[in-house]
Write a protein that holds these residues in place. Structure first.
Motif, PDB file in Angstrom:
ATOM      1  N   ARG A  57     -18.559  20.053   5.142  1.00 25.02           N
ATOM      2  CA  ARG A  57     -19.174  21.367   5.246  1.00 25.02           C
ATOM      3  C   ARG A  57     -18.466  22.447   4.440  1.00 25.02           C
ATOM      4  O   ARG A  57     -18.800  23.617   4.538  1.00 25.02           O
ATOM      5  N   THR A  58     -17.479  22.040   3.636  1.00 26.50           N
ATOM      6  CA  THR A  58     -16.763  22.993   2.800  1.00 26.50           C
ATOM      7  C   THR A  58     -17.612  23.307   1.566  1.00 26.50           C
ATOM      8  O   THR A  58     -18.045  22.397   0.856  1.00 26.50           O
ATOM      9  N   VAL A  59     -17.848  24.584   1.340  1.00 26.50           N
ATOM     10  CA  VAL A  59     -18.664  25.033   0.210  1.00 26.50           C
ATOM     11  C   VAL A  59     -17.743  25.284  -0.978  1.00 26.50           C
ATOM     12  O   VAL A  59     -16.743  25.999  -0.862  1.00 26.50           O
ATOM     13  N   LEU A  60     -18.083  24.685  -2.098  1.00 25.48           N
ATOM     14  CA  LEU A  60     -17.294  24.858  -3.313  1.00 25.48           C
ATOM     15  C   LEU A  60     -17.524  26.234  -3.921  1.00 25.48           C
ATOM     16  O   LEU A  60     -18.613  26.799  -3.814  1.00 25.48           O
ATOM     17  N   THR A  61     -16.491  26.758  -4.586  1.00 23.87           N
ATOM     18  CA  THR A  61     -16.680  27.984  -5.345  1.00 23.87           C
ATOM     19  C   THR A  61     -17.522  27.663  -6.573  1.00 23.87           C
ATOM     20  O   THR A  61     -17.693  26.488  -6.936  1.00 23.87           O
ATOM     21  N   THR A  62     -18.031  28.665  -7.224  1.00 22.26           N
ATOM     22  CA  THR A  62     -18.870  28.451  -8.405  1.00 22.26           C
ATOM     23  C   THR A  62     -18.109  27.683  -9.480  1.00 22.26           C
ATOM     24  O   THR A  62     -18.645  26.748 -10.080  1.00 22.26           O
ATOM     25  N   SER A  63     -16.851  28.060  -9.708  1.00 20.29           N
ATOM     26  CA  SER A  63     -16.081  27.370 -10.746  1.00 20.29           C
ATOM     27  C   SER A  63     -15.800  25.919 -10.376  1.00 20.29           C
ATOM     28  O   SER A  63     -15.809  25.038 -11.232  1.00 20.29           O
ATOM     29  N   GLU A  64     -15.556  25.635  -9.094  1.00 22.49           N
ATOM     30  CA  GLU A  64     -15.352  24.253  -8.655  1.00 22.49           C
ATOM     31  C   GLU A  64     -16.632  23.439  -8.810  1.00 22.49           C
ATOM     32  O   GLU A  64     -16.595  22.278  -9.226  1.00 22.49           O
ATOM     33  N   ALA A  65     -17.756  24.038  -8.493  1.00 20.76           N
ATOM     34  CA  ALA A  65     -19.047  23.348  -8.623  1.00 20.76           C
ATOM     35  C   ALA A  65     -19.335  23.038 -10.083  1.00 20.76           C
ATOM     36  O   ALA A  65     -19.817  21.945 -10.413  1.00 20.76           O
ATOM     37  N   ARG A  66     -19.066  23.982 -10.954  1.00 22.77           N
ATOM     38  CA  ARG A  66     -19.285  23.756 -12.377  1.00 22.77           C
ATOM     39  C   ARG A  66     -18.402  22.648 -12.909  1.00 22.77           C
ATOM     40  O   ARG A  66     -18.842  21.815 -13.683  1.00 22.77           O
ATOM     41  N   ALA A  67     -17.162  22.646 -12.492  1.00 20.97           N
ATOM     42  CA  ALA A  67     -16.222  21.614 -12.943  1.00 20.97           C
ATOM     43  C   ALA A  67     -16.639  20.245 -12.436  1.00 20.97           C
ATOM     44  O   ALA A  67     -16.514  19.238 -13.139  1.00 20.97           O
ATOM     45  N   ARG A  68     -17.178  20.205 -11.235  1.00 24.68           N
ATOM     46  CA  ARG A  68     -17.570  18.931 -10.637  1.00 24.68           C
ATOM     47  C   ARG A  68     -18.884  18.411 -11.194  1.00 24.68           C
ATOM     48  O   ARG A  68     -19.064  17.232 -11.444  1.00 24.68           O
ATOM     49  N   TYR A  69     -19.872  19.285 -11.370  1.00 18.65           N
ATOM     50  CA  TYR A  69     -21.219  18.860 -11.744  1.00 18.65           C
ATOM     51  C   TYR A  69     -21.634  19.248 -13.153  1.00 18.65           C
ATOM     52  O   TYR A  69     -22.761  19.039 -13.549  1.00 18.65           O
TER      53      TYR A  69
END
Length: 73
Positions: A57-69
């Protein structure tokens, strides 16, 4: 399924770790949204089940989401 010597938390301890009330933890158990162990009448929550619940349930920050996806996020 692996069996480890993971500490079993009481409902009260789990609520304290999440910073919520006991009622919230009992609702998670009732709705089977978190793994638990039934020892007769008492219910215990494995520490790793609580950690998994938090991680899911931890929501990624925008920069983490971009790095991941990739840049689509």
């Amino acid at each position: 399924m692996t069996h480890t010597a993971d500490r079993l938390l009481t409902v009260e301890e789990a609520a304290q770790r999440l910073g919520t009330g006991v009622r919230f933890i009992r609702r998670l158990i009732q709705e089977r949204r978190i793994r638990y162990v039934k020892l007769g009448k008492p219910v215990r929550i494995p520490g790793n089940a609580l950690a998994a619940y938090i991680e899911e349930r931890t929501v990624l920050t925008t920069s983490e989401a971009r790095a991941r996806y990739g840049k689509a996020a």
